[in-house]
Enzyme design. Structure first.
Site, PDB file in Angstrom:
ATOM      1  N   LYS A 206       0.840  -1.213   0.000  1.00  0.00           N
ATOM      2  CA  LYS A 206       0.000   0.000   0.000  1.00  0.00           C
ATOM      3  C   LYS A 206       0.873   1.260   0.000  1.00  0.00           C
ATOM      4  CE  LYS A 206      -3.243   2.934   0.424  1.00  0.00           C
ATOM      5  NZ  LYS A 206      -4.122   3.277  -0.683  1.00  0.00           N
ATOM      6  N   CYS A 262      -4.089  10.898   1.876  1.00  0.00           N
ATOM      7  CA  CYS A 262      -3.240   9.701   1.760  1.00  0.00           C
ATOM      8  C   CYS A 262      -1.808   9.981   1.318  1.00  0.00           C
ATOM      9  CB  CYS A 262      -3.901   8.695   0.815  1.00  0.00           C
ATOM     10  SG  CYS A 262      -5.377   7.977   1.540  1.00  0.00           S
TER      11      CYS A 262
HETATM   12  N1  LIG Z   1      -9.570   8.220   2.090  1.00  0.00           N
HETATM   13  C1  LIG Z   1      -9.009   7.454   1.169  1.00  0.00           C
HETATM   14  O1  LIG Z   1      -9.095   7.737  -0.026  1.00  0.00           O
HETATM   15  C2  LIG Z   1      -8.253   6.214   1.555  1.00  0.00           C
HETATM   16  C3  LIG Z   1      -7.905   5.294   0.546  1.00  0.00           C
HETATM   17  C4  LIG Z   1      -7.203   4.145   0.911  1.00  0.00           C
HETATM   18  C5  LIG Z   1      -6.838   3.922   2.239  1.00  0.00           C
HETATM   19  N2  LIG Z   1      -7.185   4.842   3.191  1.00  0.00           N
HETATM   20  C6  LIG Z   1      -6.808   4.554   4.570  1.00  0.00           C
HETATM   21  O2  LIG Z   1      -7.951   4.045   5.254  1.00  0.00           O
HETATM   22  C7  LIG Z   1      -7.973   4.487   6.616  1.00  0.00           C
HETATM   23  C8  LIG Z   1      -9.254   5.252   6.907  1.00  0.00           C
HETATM   24  O3  LIG Z   1      -9.262   6.415   6.077  1.00  0.00           O
HETATM   25  P1  LIG Z   1     -10.577   7.295   5.872  1.00  0.00           P
HETATM   26  O4  LIG Z   1     -10.234   8.345   4.868  1.00  0.00           O
HETATM   27  O5  LIG Z   1     -11.748   6.397   5.646  1.00  0.00           O
HETATM   28  O6  LIG Z   1     -10.693   7.953   7.318  1.00  0.00           O
HETATM   29  P2  LIG Z   1     -11.894   8.832   7.922  1.00  0.00           P
HETATM   30  O7  LIG Z   1     -11.269   9.780   8.844  1.00  0.00           O
HETATM   31  O8  LIG Z   1     -12.768   9.320   6.805  1.00  0.00           O
HETATM   32  O9  LIG Z   1     -12.767   7.747   8.726  1.00  0.00           O
HETATM   33  C9  LIG Z   1     -12.313   7.087   9.869  1.00  0.00           C
HETATM   34  C10 LIG Z   1     -13.531   6.842  10.756  1.00  0.00           C
HETATM   35  O10 LIG Z   1     -13.141   6.001  11.846  1.00  0.00           O
HETATM   36  C11 LIG Z   1     -13.867   6.412  12.985  1.00  0.00           C
HETATM   37  N3  LIG Z   1     -13.199   5.911  14.189  1.00  0.00           N
HETATM   38  C12 LIG Z   1     -12.008   6.290  14.718  1.00  0.00           C
HETATM   39  N4  LIG Z   1     -11.743   5.591  15.838  1.00  0.00           N
HETATM   40  C13 LIG Z   1     -12.781   4.750  16.015  1.00  0.00           C
HETATM   41  C14 LIG Z   1     -13.106   3.771  16.992  1.00  0.00           C
HETATM   42  N5  LIG Z   1     -12.279   3.542  18.017  1.00  0.00           N
HETATM   43  N6  LIG Z   1     -14.254   3.099  16.875  1.00  0.00           N
HETATM   44  C15 LIG Z   1     -15.097   3.334  15.843  1.00  0.00           C
HETATM   45  N7  LIG Z   1     -14.854   4.255  14.877  1.00  0.00           N
HETATM   46  C16 LIG Z   1     -13.710   4.947  14.968  1.00  0.00           C
HETATM   47  C17 LIG Z   1     -13.887   7.923  12.892  1.00  0.00           C
HETATM   48  O11 LIG Z   1     -14.930   8.489  13.668  1.00  0.00           O
HETATM   49  C18 LIG Z   1     -14.111   8.117  11.371  1.00  0.00           C
HETATM   50  O12 LIG Z   1     -15.494   8.196  11.056  1.00  0.00           O
HETATM   51  C19 LIG Z   1      -6.691   5.311   6.790  1.00  0.00           C
HETATM   52  O13 LIG Z   1      -5.674   4.472   7.269  1.00  0.00           O
HETATM   53  C20 LIG Z   1      -6.365   5.755   5.365  1.00  0.00           C
HETATM   54  O14 LIG Z   1      -4.999   6.000   5.186  1.00  0.00           O
HETATM   55  C21 LIG Z   1      -7.893   5.960   2.880  1.00  0.00           C
END
Ligand SMILES: NC(=O)c1ccc[n+]([C@@H]2O[C@H](COP(=O)([O-])OP(=O)(O)OC[C@H]3O[C@@H](n4cnc5c(N)ncnc54)[C@H](O)[C@@H]3O)[C@@H](O)[C@H]2O)c1
Length: 436
Positions: A206, A262
């Protein structure tokens, strides 16, 4: 299959909705009660094309549920995905506190054997740490797999439904078979789309993918700067090199620097990982440094024409999101641009089709939020284009020329043909389009 997805953000919500669409029983969990309440009313907290329809349909048909109750979700699920944020720490490393907190809770609520799948982007070795965290609080058997997510914001549903590849890092044949059948509806298109490996390699894949893409961007931005210095046109150079099959045409567009949630954090985290491992990270460090410089390019180009003292100047900005088709402004190049313009004394009039609400959280009432692109341009001394939204690609240039106080366009996405704009009477500044 009965699934729980912990974290209902860009990744968790899209994954949960897509898994429900293919017939699974999915519970999406988030600790943000406000977010869950909105989702229960089919209100989507982010802008992502196609997501609302998917959530609405699957919720109505009973395959998709939302809750803050992690305990009930864990108990009902056979497979639990972790999709919480991994923001950067001060030193650039990934903050794993959310991932490990969820692992601890899953362990405490386990009632029978489960497969826990990490979808968050995490440093190499995190699957081991998640496994240790769970096993330290339960005697129930647990298998931990890594399944990094590659969706692009703005095209997330399409990417999830028709992925280039699904990467699975496993340590048991059972986990491989379970995940292969879960993903079968998405990987049916043929080819070797389902790629199985060990967990550490999956975790590193990744970061390597994002770092490679970020490298291409910084590379092209540097070629664009050379084009400006040497009076060449990056548009032509890009076409020339992209035709080489070893290079390929994708991701060769210079611009105002990469942003989003990211690339910046993942390049930083990979640099940190390399340093910790005693491996030189000079390529990645340069990618990051070049990008930090590039994020100031639009501000510098504006100052170059209008002067450093922008008192009394009005500058229009089209596009605030870090890229088109999203409302996400995390690390957007629009932020240093607008902050720099304001610091220089300019009045800033912004427009974005989707990100105005996110922008209010950053700029408050220090800028004017225009309802449409033309209102933003009204009376401006320059129009700066940051985001490549479709609506900006073919504007009414005659109308724009009348509205602008000075017909100056600083085009951070090379949307227009410089020669054509100059014939129409505009001053035009692109990225890497010769000496102008
Ligand atoms: N956004 C992207 O395009 C993308 C693409 C690939 C990978 N990622 C990876 O995926 C992961 C998530 O990214 P995202 O953009 O979806 O993040 P985000 O911030 O949009 O969502 C994360 C969610 O997790 C929740 N959360 C945090 N702690 C929690 C807990 N203890 N219990 C329940 N819920 C909890 C938060 O309230 C939030 O709603 C990251 O590691 C990111 O690097 C993101």
């Amino acid at each position: 299959m009965h699934l729980a997805v912990v974290g209902s953000g860009y990744v968790g919500l899209v994954a949960g909705a897509c898994f429900a669409e293919t017939g699974n029983d999915v519970v999406c969990v988030d600790k943000d009660a406000g977010k869950i309440e909105r989702l229960l009313r089919n209100e989507i907290p982010i802008y992502e094309p196609g997501l609302e329809d998917l959530v609405r349909r699957n919720q109505a048909e009973g395959r998709l549920r939302f809750t803050t109750d992690l305990k009930a979700a864990v108990r009902a699920a056979r497979i639990i995905f972790i999709a919480v944020g991994t923001p950067p720490n001060e030193d650039g490393s990934a903050d794993l506190s959310h991932v490990l907190a969820v692992a601890d809770e899953i362990g405490r609520f386990m009632n029978e054997p489960k497969l826990v799948v990490n979808k968050s982007t995490v440093p190499v070795g995190t699957a081991d740490r998640v496994e240790v965290a769970i096993k330290s609080v339960t005697d129930c058997p647990v298998d931990v797999a890594s399944n990094p997510e590659f969706l692009k914001e703005g095209a997330a549903i399409e990417d999830f439904m028709r992925p280039d590849r699904v990467i699975i890092g496993v340590q048991s044949e059972e986990a491989r078979a379970t995940l292969e059948s879960l993903y079968a509806p998405f990987t049916r298109r043929g080819g070797d789309r389902f790629i199985v490996m060990d967990r550490r390699s999956a975790e590193l894949t990744k970061y390597a993918a994002n770092a490679m893409l970020a490298t291409r961007i910084s590379f092209m931005n540097q070629i664009a700067s050379l084009c400006e210095a040497l009076d060449a046109d990056v548009h032509l150079v890009r076409a020339g090199i992209g035709s080489d099959q070893r290079i390929g045409r994708a991701f060769l567009y210079p611009g105002p620097g990469y942003g989003g949630s990211c690339f910046p954090k993942d390049v930083k985290a990979l640099v940190h990982m390399a340093r910790e491992a005693g491996v030189a990270a000079d390529v990645l460090e340069s990618v990051e440094a070049a990008n930090a410089r590039q994020k100031l390019v639009l501000l510098e180009k504006t100052r170059h024409v209008l002067g450093a003292d922008l008192t009394g100047r009005v500058v229009a900005v089209w596009g605030l999101a870090f890229k088109a088709e999203t409302d996400d402004m995390r690390e957007s190049p629009a932020i240093p641009l607008v902050e720099g313009l304001l610091a220089g004394g300019a009045r800033v009039q912004v427009h974005d089709p989707r990100a105005a609400e996110s922008a209010r959280g950053i700029f408050g009432d220090r800028v004017l939020y225009a309802a449409d692109p033309y209102s933003a341009a009204h009376g401006a001394d320059a129009l700066v284009i940051v985001t490549e939204w479709l609506v900006y690609r073919n504007p009414d240039l005659d109308r724009l020329k009348v509205l602008l106080r000075r017909p100056l366009i600083i085009d951070g996405r090379n949307l227009f043909d410089p020669a054509r704009l100059r014939v129409l009477g505009f001053e035009y500044v692109g990225i890497g389009r010769g000496q102008g």
